[in-house]
Each structure stands twice: as C-alpha cells, then as structure tokens.
Write an enzyme that holds these catalytic residues in place. Structure first.
Site, PDB file in Angstrom:
ATOM      1  NE  ARG A   1      -2.101   0.491   3.559  1.00 31.37           N
ATOM      2  CZ  ARG A   1      -2.544   0.138   4.748  1.00 31.37           C
ATOM      3  NH1 ARG A   1      -3.795  -0.131   4.916  1.00 31.37           N
ATOM      4  NH2 ARG A   1      -1.730   0.056   5.790  1.00 31.37           N
TER       5      ARG A   1
ATOM      6  CE  LYS B   1      10.393 -16.581  14.130  1.00 34.86           C
ATOM      7  NZ  LYS B   1      10.795 -15.176  14.277  1.00 34.86           N
TER       8      LYS B   1
ATOM      9  CG  HIS C   1      16.352 -16.517   9.310  1.00 33.76           C
ATOM     10  ND1 HIS C   1      15.523 -16.204  10.332  1.00 33.76           N
ATOM     11  CD2 HIS C   1      17.575 -16.078   9.679  1.00 33.76           C
ATOM     12  CE1 HIS C   1      16.199 -15.596  11.287  1.00 33.76           C
ATOM     13  NE2 HIS C   1      17.465 -15.508  10.915  1.00 33.76           N
TER      14      HIS C   1
ATOM     15  CE  LYS D   1      20.995 -17.727  11.087  1.00 33.96           C
ATOM     16  NZ  LYS D   1      21.504 -16.379  10.896  1.00 33.96           N
TER      17      LYS D   1
ATOM     18  CD  GLU E   1      18.652 -11.822  18.498  1.00 33.05           C
ATOM     19  OE1 GLU E   1      18.632 -11.211  17.442  1.00 33.05           O
ATOM     20  OE2 GLU E   1      17.629 -12.167  19.120  1.00 33.05           O
TER      21      GLU E   1
ATOM     22  CG  ASP F   1      11.171 -13.593  18.181  1.00 36.26           C
ATOM     23  OD1 ASP F   1      10.719 -13.673  17.017  1.00 36.26           O
ATOM     24  OD2 ASP F   1      12.154 -12.881  18.473  1.00 36.26           O
TER      25      ASP F   1
ATOM     26  CG  HIS G   1      15.189 -19.211  14.716  1.00 40.05           C
ATOM     27  ND1 HIS G   1      14.589 -19.389  13.497  1.00 40.05           N
ATOM     28  CD2 HIS G   1      15.107 -17.874  14.966  1.00 40.05           C
ATOM     29  CE1 HIS G   1      14.186 -18.212  13.029  1.00 40.05           C
ATOM     30  NE2 HIS G   1      14.481 -17.285  13.907  1.00 40.05           N
TER      31      HIS G   1
ATOM     32  CE  LYS H   1      14.949  -9.984  20.306  1.00 38.44           C
ATOM     33  NZ  LYS H   1      15.499 -10.174  18.980  1.00 38.44           N
TER      34      LYS H   1
HETATM   35  C1  BG6 Z   1      14.172 -13.626  14.040  1.00 37.58           C
HETATM   36  C2  BG6 Z   1      13.602 -13.105  15.335  1.00 37.58           C
HETATM   37  O1  BG6 Z   1      13.502 -14.782  13.642  1.00 37.58           O
HETATM   38  O2  BG6 Z   1      15.558 -13.930  14.214  1.00 37.58           O
HETATM   39  C3  BG6 Z   1      14.382 -11.909  15.819  1.00 37.58           C
HETATM   40  O3  BG6 Z   1      12.249 -12.739  15.139  1.00 37.58           O
HETATM   41  C4  BG6 Z   1      15.864 -12.219  15.887  1.00 37.58           C
HETATM   42  O4  BG6 Z   1      13.919 -11.492  17.106  1.00 37.58           O
HETATM   43  C5  BG6 Z   1      16.340 -12.807  14.561  1.00 37.58           C
HETATM   44  O5  BG6 Z   1      16.548 -11.006  16.153  1.00 37.58           O
HETATM   45  C6  BG6 Z   1      17.789 -13.246  14.665  1.00 37.58           C
HETATM   46  O6  BG6 Z   1      18.243 -13.691  13.412  1.00 37.58           O
HETATM   47  P1  BG6 Z   1      19.809 -13.853  13.133  1.00 37.58           P
HETATM   48  O7  BG6 Z   1      19.870 -14.497  11.800  1.00 37.58           O
HETATM   49  O8  BG6 Z   1      20.379 -12.471  13.175  1.00 37.58           O
HETATM   50  O9  BG6 Z   1      20.359 -14.694  14.225  1.00 37.58           O
END
Ligand code: BG6
Length: 580
Positions: free
Chosen positions: A135, A243, A273, A277, A311, A330, A335, A433
């Site tokens: 949009r 996701k 994702h 990797k 992170e 999350d 993951h 985090k």
């Molecule tokens: C995402 C989460 O799936 O993965 C985020 O929603 C997170 O919160 C991210 O920061 C981390 O991805 P990567 O590839 O940087 O480890």
C-alpha cells in the site's frame, strides 16, 4: 533507471513497456528469449533445470554447452551432467516472485539484497521477475529506485552495476491494500501479461512478508483471483510463509488449514531462516558424512547439550510484535527447536525433504519439557545496563512497551529427548536479547573419561571434551580436549582445535535468504519445516507458556548472560553454561 510500474491502475490492459523490453535486455546467452522459446540445447525435461536457459550457463570449471557434442535431435547432450549432481549450480525455471509487504523491514534488509546476490551469482533465470505489492503510492520506477538502495546497502556480494541493471529491468510494483479486490485483479492481470510477454511460464511464488493476521485476507484474494491455482496458470504456484506460524498449536493448525485450502501442501514453504544458514546445514554433513562422530553421539558418551542463541540487540522498533510474542515464541519454537532436532535426529534414509523432515519430526514429538518447571524453565527480562560501552534502556523503558509487561526477553529451558539415543541427556536451550554479544552455537559436552590414570593434580585444568558447532558469527566448529602441557611434568589442560569456514574455504557462505529463496523457486522443500513440525514445536512451547502465564520473569541487567536463576538451574546439576 525509470520505467513504467505495473502498478494499479497502470497494470491493467496492455503490458507495460518494461514487460516488453525486459527479455531483450536479459541474459545474452538466452538470446533475449523467454524459456518457452528456448533454443535447442535446453536441458532435457526432467532435469532439475529443465527449460531454464540460464541453466546452460557453465559453472566455473564446467564445459560450456557450445563445446558439447549435439545429439542427433539437435539437443546438446552433456555427458558430464548428472541431474543428481548437487554440486552444479541449480537455476530455477523462469518465474515471478511476488512479495506482499514489500515495503517492510524484511524486504529491505534481507529479501531484496538476497535477490540481488542471487542475480549477481547468475543463479536467477533471465525470465525472472520481482513483483512488489504494497500500500504505497509509488509511481513509475520508484520501487526500483528504492530496491536499488536496499540491494546496495544489504548486498553480500560485490556491487555490480550491470548485474543490477539486468535485474532492475524485471522489477515491477503493484500498488494496493490487501482488501482491495481491484488491486488483486491488477496483480493477476500483471502475472498473465508476464506469462505472455515475459515467458514466466505461469510460474509464480507468493511471499507473505506480512503480519499473520493478514494471511487470511491475502490467501482469500489469491484464491478468488485464481492466482493460487497452478492448473489455471499452467505453471507452478507456491506460497512462502514467514514465521511466526501462529502463536500456539491451535492457531498454527488453523493457519495450516487455511494455507492448505488454497495451495497444495507441497507448494507451501514455511521459512525458518536458521535452516538456510550454511553452518546449520553443515550439521547434517558433520553428522552423516563422517564416521568419527556417530559412535559417540548418544547418551553413553554425551553428558549434555547446550544450544545458545544470544543477541546483543534489544527489541528495536518491534515493540508491538515482541511484547505479544516473547523469546520462547519468537525464536525457541522455531530456530532453537529446529537446531535441537537436527542435533538429535537419526540418520535420514536419504537426503530427500521427506526423509529429513520425518526424522526431525520424531525428535520434536519426543521432546519433553522438564518436570520441575519452576527451576528448569527460566524466563528473564532485561533491565537497563551497559553494552559495548553504551548505556541501554531496560525492556520496560523501551518505546511502546507497557510498564508492567511480563513478556520475557530471555528464556533458558532444560528439555529432554525421550528416545533410546538420548534418554537422560539434558538439552539446555537458551536465547535472549541484550546479552553480551551476538552468538549462536550448539555445544555437545561429553562425559568425563570413566577413569583417569593420572594424579588428581595432573588433570585439574581438564574440563569436559566438547564439540561446538558455531552457527554464527565465527562460522565453524571447535573441538575441545585435554592435551599435555609441554614440560617434564604430566599436566593435562584443555586445548581447542578450530575449523573456520572463513579459513577453510575461499567462497563466503551465502546469506540464509539467498539459499531459501532459491530453494522456493526451484521447489526444493528440504530446508523448510512442514506443518507437522511446526505444530509439534508448538506443543512444547504451549506447555511452557501455560505454566508461565501469570508469573513474572526474572530480571537481568542488559550486558549480562541472563538471570541468576538460569545459572542456578545448571549449578544444581553440577554444570555451568559455556561462555561462548
Ligand atoms: C528472528 C527473530 O527470527 O531472528 C528476531 O524474530 C531475531 O527477534 C532474529 O533477532 C535473529 O536472526 P539472526 O539471523 O540475526 O540470528
């Protein structure tokens, strides 16, 4: 470069001039023709790259098709080309990638740069089109300008103006909102035009880079306009779902039902994702290509497994999403449980997507939460602290977070895998985090040797043998074992042996999204969790969430390795967290 967008209402009626001219400026090897009119020499139907002109491009070190003997039928038969040879670059058939929510963060940071990187590596067919839908009142060429900036800022590979120029010829934009029937009709019209004018052969993948609440609306539109229907389109139609896949088992079942109603199950690609990797895929190579690890990969030798995803960043601008979600939903539901499944699974009977998913699913079904949830399932929330010399706010002070929020920004859980191989071995998973640094790793910690024929003092500095798969950022693997310290005394101390991707290979690893987008376009579902896996993972998380409901998370200072309760969880069992 400016050219007409396929935007509503411009997309209706005649094909845009961009659509007409695009094939002429695409890969010269293809003679500027869409694959439908591909010259003799196109790989035989049935080969992985059938009908893709770009597939005829030689990979580094392979023989160009022009130098191969032509078969009696005039087709170049490549005696060296085995369709099962996975080392050859795989190039998709001509197709369109339609991105819903193309103005969002994911598209800016990951999707568009990954598409550029694929184009730059010659992994996209000449008849490839990106169609952005959002949009946004973007006029002619505006999307392309913006996409150029995103690609330039986020590209992994070197910036090559000519590569972008070629790709940009095939970038379109359709303006509209998800409840706008007319905009979807225009989109359907644009795909038809591309089929006729651009030779995409009716092939299209729809990438839902949008909040899950909007999935039903978009899926209904795709069904209404028959865009999801491969029979009508004459090519394949696939959907890519980002996701989170729901927020609990019920909502994920609902979502799966919805998606499966519109697309056939094989055409649904759920993105996690982490599976894209390189280091995560290496887990399969490490375990199943070597003889060395299998004999010790079980409860007889393994003491425990620690899976860490740390992170240093906070929640950024995602308050709305994050506060409803929390760490477990999350990143652990997807993951980390996928990493656990790959670590614990049995050898698949083949490397087909079905065989791999079957083995992962068994592990997810066998994954159990701890009995003592109070002590073995710890939630945390960061308070203000210091990171890299900067003072950072606490979670409750982040913009748009309610001051009484009890959402976790950290979770550490002791899981068990109830199989003969893993009975009694704790799998400690933790994610958070605002931890000291960004690092993801899987550490397999081995039992100590049952007998040490040394004096106690000789082995004081000997820890547990460890095999650490470093997912990021220093991709590779470390093995830790005891070694004699040089000198006249017998003193044994831990040493580390490192394998680093950056040192062992000259080629840098592709970004996860490069690999996953390519796999969607090729139709390889190996690296995508299926509906059953997603649901099985939610079963684990739901039980934790039920317990956590109404409780408050432990606090930890930003810049620390999580709350004390998480250290105590391991200390009670005589263990400590690895310092990654
Ligand atoms: C995402 C989460 O799936 O993965 C985020 O929603 C997170 O919160 C991210 O920061 C981390 O991805 P990567 O590839 O940087 O480890």
């Amino acid at each position: 470069m400016t050219k007409p967008a396929t935007g509503a209402p411009k997309a209706s009626g005649k094909p845009s001039s961009g659509a007409k001219s695009a094939p002429d400026t695409s890969d010269p090897d293809a003679g500027g023709k869409p694959a439908a009119a591909a010259p003799a020499g196109t790989p035989a139907a049935g080969s992985p790259t059938a009908s893709s002109p770009a597939a005829d491009k030689p990979a580094a070190g392979t023989i160009p098709p022009s130098q191969l003997t032509a078969s009696p039928g005039g087709r170049a038969a490549n005696p060296l080309r085995d369709p099962a040879d996975r080392r050859l670059p795989r190039v998709p058939e001509p197709c369109a990638l339609v991105i819903f929510g193309v103005t969002g963060d994911l598209s800016r940071k990951k999707l568009i740069p990954a598409i550029y990187d694929l184009a730059n590596r010659d992994l996209l067919p000449p008849g490839f089109v990106v169609l952005g839908f959002a949009r946004r009142d973007w006029g002619d060429g505006e999307f392309e300008e913006v996409a150029r900036e995103w690609a330039k800022n986020g590209a992994r590979t070197q910036w090559r103006e000519d590569a972008w120029e070629r790709l940009s010829e095939n970038i379109r934009f359709v303006a509209g909102s998800f409840d706008d029937d007319e905009a979807f009709d225009h989109l359907a019209g644009a795909l038809k035009e591309l089929h006729d004018e651009h030779g995409i052969l009716g092939n299209a993948a729809f990438y839902l880079s949008i909040p899950p609440a909007l999935f039903p609306m978009v899926l209904n539109q795709l069904e209404r306009t028959k865009m999801a229907d491969s029979t009508t389109s004459g090519g394949w139609r696939r959907v890519v779902v980002e996701k989170p896949f729901g927020h609990d088992v019920e909502s994920s079942k609902e979502l799966n039902r919805l998606v499966d109603n519109v697309f056939t199950a094989d055409d649904v690609f759920r993105i996690d994702h982490y599976l894209g990797k390189e280091t995560v895929q290496n887990l399969l190579a490490l375990r199943f290509a070597n003889q060395l690890f299998e004999p010790v990969w079980n409860a007889h030798y393994v003491d425990s497994v620690q899976i860490t995803m740390a992170e240093d960043v906070g929640i950024g601008t995602r308050a709305g999403f994050y506060d409803k979600t929390g760490t477990a939903r999350d990143v652990i539901q997807n993951h980390l449980l996928q990493l656990l499944a790959l670590t614990a699974m049995e050898e698949p009977v083949s490397f087909s997507s079905e065989a791999i998913r079957t083995e992962k699913l068994k592990v997810l079904h066998a994954t159990k939460i701890p009995d003592d949830l109070e002590h073995d399932a710890i939630r945390g929330q960061y308070e203000q602290g210091w990171l890299a010399g900067q003072r950072v706010p606490g979670y409750l002070q982040e913009k748009d977070i309610p001051p009484d929020s009890t959402t976790e920004t950290y979770a550490a859980i002791k899981l068990g895998v109830q199989t003969r191989r893993w009975a009694g071995v704790p799998f400690y998973v933790r994610a958070g985090k605002r931890l000291p640094r960004r690092v993801t790793e899987i550490a397999v910690l081995f039992k100590r040797a049952p007998h040490l024929p040394f004096a106690d003092t000789d082995t004081e500095a000997l820890g547990q043998n460890q095999l650490v798969i470093k997912v990021q950022p220093d991709e590779g693997m470390t093995m830790k074992f005891g070694s004699k310290v040089p000198g006249s005394a017998m003193e044994v101390r831990d040493v580390a042996m490192d394998f680093l991707y950056g040192e062992a290979f000259t080629e840098s690893s592709p970004e996860a999204y490069e690999r996953l987008i390519l796999d969607v376009l090729i139709g390889d579902a190996t690296l995508f969790p299926n509906a059953d896996e997603v649901e099985a993972s939610w079963v684990v998380i739901d039980a934790l969430e039920d317990y956590w409901e109404g409780t408050a998370p432990h606090k930890y200072r930003a810049g620390e390795w999580g709350p004390k309760a998480a250290d105590e969880m391991l200390a009670r069992e005589g263990r400590t967290w690895r310092r990654p």
